[in-house]
Design an enzyme around this catalytic site. Structure first.
Site, PDB file in Angstrom:
ATOM      1  N   SER A  15       0.925  -1.087   0.031  1.00 14.54           N
ATOM      2  CA  SER A  15       0.011   0.066  -0.039  1.00 14.54           C
ATOM      3  C   SER A  15       0.949   1.383   0.077  1.00 14.54           C
ATOM      4  CB  SER A  15      -0.976  -0.028   1.345  1.00 14.54           C
ATOM      5  OG  SER A  15      -1.413   1.378   1.370  1.00 14.54           O
ATOM      6  N   HIS A  40      -1.714  -1.305  -4.144  1.00 14.60           N
ATOM      7  CA  HIS A  40      -2.842  -0.799  -3.568  1.00 14.60           C
ATOM      8  C   HIS A  40      -2.781   0.602  -3.492  1.00 14.60           C
ATOM      9  CE1 HIS A  40      -6.410  -1.766  -0.823  1.00 14.60           C
ATOM     10  NE2 HIS A  40      -5.788  -0.572  -0.124  1.00 14.60           N
ATOM     11  N   ASP A  42      -4.304   3.870  -1.978  1.00 12.44           N
ATOM     12  CA  ASP A  42      -5.520   4.341  -0.937  1.00 12.44           C
ATOM     13  C   ASP A  42      -6.027   5.529  -0.926  1.00 12.44           C
ATOM     14  OD1 ASP A  42      -5.956   1.954   0.925  1.00 12.44           O
ATOM     15  OD2 ASP A  42      -3.602   2.405   1.365  1.00 12.44           O
ATOM     16  N   MET A  44      -8.436   8.595  -0.125  1.00  8.15           N
ATOM     17  CA  MET A  44      -9.040   9.324   1.201  1.00  8.15           C
ATOM     18  C   MET A  44      -9.518  10.822   1.135  1.00  8.15           C
ATOM     19  SD  MET A  44      -6.558   7.780   4.388  1.00  8.15           S
ATOM     20  CE  MET A  44      -6.244   6.055   4.195  1.00  8.15           C
ATOM     21  N   HIS A  73      -8.381   1.743  -3.942  1.00  6.92           N
ATOM     22  CA  HIS A  73      -9.293   1.542  -2.471  1.00  6.92           C
ATOM     23  C   HIS A  73      -9.843   2.929  -2.358  1.00  6.92           C
ATOM     24  CE1 HIS A  73      -9.587   0.439   1.971  1.00  6.92           C
ATOM     25  NE2 HIS A  73     -10.773   0.830   1.478  1.00  6.92           N
ATOM     26  N   MET A  75     -11.698   5.242  -0.258  1.00  3.20           N
ATOM     27  CA  MET A  75     -12.430   5.623   1.056  1.00  3.20           C
ATOM     28  C   MET A  75     -12.999   6.801   0.859  1.00  3.20           C
ATOM     29  SD  MET A  75      -9.536   3.945   3.232  1.00  3.20           S
ATOM     30  CE  MET A  75      -8.395   4.041   1.835  1.00  3.20           C
ATOM     31  N   MET A 144     -12.017  -4.884   5.769  1.00  3.56           N
ATOM     32  CA  MET A 144     -11.093  -3.827   6.490  1.00  3.56           C
ATOM     33  C   MET A 144     -10.582  -4.642   7.874  1.00  3.56           C
ATOM     34  SD  MET A 144     -10.239  -1.248   4.528  1.00  3.56           S
ATOM     35  CE  MET A 144      -9.067  -0.830   5.728  1.00  3.56           C
ATOM     36  N   ASP A 179      -7.175  -5.745   4.504  1.00  2.53           N
ATOM     37  CA  ASP A 179      -6.414  -4.575   4.543  1.00  2.53           C
ATOM     38  C   ASP A 179      -6.408  -3.980   6.081  1.00  2.53           C
ATOM     39  OD1 ASP A 179      -5.391  -1.771   3.975  1.00  2.53           O
ATOM     40  OD2 ASP A 179      -7.081  -1.560   2.637  1.00  2.53           O
TER      41      ASP A 179
HETATM   42  C1  DX5 Z   1      -6.362   2.120   5.884  1.00  2.00           C
HETATM   43  C2  DX5 Z   1      -5.710   1.830   4.336  1.00  2.00           C
HETATM   44  C3  DX5 Z   1      -4.713   0.633   4.258  1.00  2.00           C
HETATM   45  C4  DX5 Z   1      -3.433   1.217   5.046  1.00  2.00           C
HETATM   46  C5  DX5 Z   1      -2.788  -0.036   5.514  1.00  2.00           C
HETATM   47  O1  DX5 Z   1      -7.249   3.050   5.712  1.00  2.00           O
HETATM   48  O2  DX5 Z   1      -7.140   1.263   3.566  1.00  2.00           O
HETATM   49  O3  DX5 Z   1      -4.563   0.357   2.969  1.00  2.00           O
HETATM   50  O4  DX5 Z   1      -2.476   1.644   3.983  1.00  2.00           O
HETATM   51  O5  DX5 Z   1      -1.668   0.139   6.226  1.00  2.00           O
HETATM   52  P1  DX5 Z   1      -1.126  -0.718   7.353  1.00  2.00           P
HETATM   53  O6  DX5 Z   1      -0.539  -1.858   6.435  1.00  2.00           O
HETATM   54  O7  DX5 Z   1       0.196   0.074   7.642  1.00  2.00           O
HETATM   55  O8  DX5 Z   1      -1.814  -1.054   8.510  1.00  2.00           O
HETATM   56 ZN    ZN Z   2      -6.456   0.438   1.499  1.00  4.07          ZN
END
Ligand code: DX5
Ligand code: ZN
Length: 230
Positions: A15, A40, A42, A44, A73, A75, A144, A179
């Protein structure tokens, strides 16, 4: 890239959230050289989760630097509204949160219209019944194992029954991703529960040697998978 790499085989997806954002292309190239096939990403929005990461512009800028499968992903609220921007930016798979929409079937249809693979994700507090009506329509389910929003949190083992339940329901053509909080220890539990796509942020990009960390997680995941399904 067309379908998800690996056809049902175990895949570890680094990620990018835990990478050094001042040198993203270099960070991406490093894990790709180490053998990663899935990245991956992320996204946000500061509304669905209390943090802001990056948007389609960053995905588009990275696209020419990598052949990896872009596992995006989202969010974010209103995922259907932004799906096209991520599709155009070069996402291969677009995963939205079931908690972020009242019309999941429309979001699935929109992502399909864009010619992309579709994933649906659920927060630790969300029951699997919330995604059951669209289970057959998606390419991937993302469970999650932390509250979304931040990297580096502790793995929540209470989500494992959902992974086991989903493993029994999903077909061979569908992926089961997990994840949050995955490291060399917690990876054993998620693989045993049936996950085949393992996201790792800080356990890869938060270490000194990203390639070695990726290799260790990937080897461990495959070993455990072989023990479970000899
Ligand atoms: C959290 C993200 C994850 C995050 C995971 O909201 O969706 O993908 O990057 O990070 P680690 O592996 O450090 O928990
Ligand atoms: Zn993620």
């Amino acid at each position: 890239m067309s379908g998800f790499p690996g056809k049902g085989a175990m895949r570890v997806a680094p990620s990018l959230l835990a990478a050094d954002f001042s040198k993203l292309a270099e960070e991406v190239a490093g894990v790709e050289r180490a053998g990663a096939e899935v990245l991956h990403l992320d996204v946000m929005d500061g509304r669905f989760v209390p943090n802001i990461s990056f948007g389609p512009g960053v995905v588009a800028d990275l696209r020419p630097h990598s052949r990896m499968y872009f596992d995006t992903h989202l969010m974010i609220e209103e995922p259907g509204r932004y799906a096209e921007a991520f599709a155009q930016a070069g996402a291969d798979l677009i995963t939205f949160h079931i908690e972020a929409t009242n019309a999941p079937e429309e979001v699935v249809a929109e992502i399909r219209r864009l010619g992309k693979s579709v994933g649906v994700s659920l927060n630790p507090a969300t029951e699997v019944s919330a995604i059951e009506p669209i289970l057959e329509k998606v390419d991937l389910v993302l469970v999650m194992s932390v509250r979304p929003g931040f990297g580096g949190q502790s793995f929540m083992p209470e989500v494992l029954p959902k992974v086991r339940w989903l493993r029994g329901k999903l077909g061979d053509h569908q992926r089961l991703e997990i994840d949050g909080g995955i490291d060399v220890e917690t990876i054993d539990h998620v693989v045993r529960a049936g996950a085949d796509t393992i996201v790792a942020g800080s356990a890869v990009f938060g270490t000194e040697d990203h390639a070695a960390a990726y290799a260790m997680l990937s080897t461990r995941a495959r070993q455990v998978a072989e023990e479970v399904m000899p």
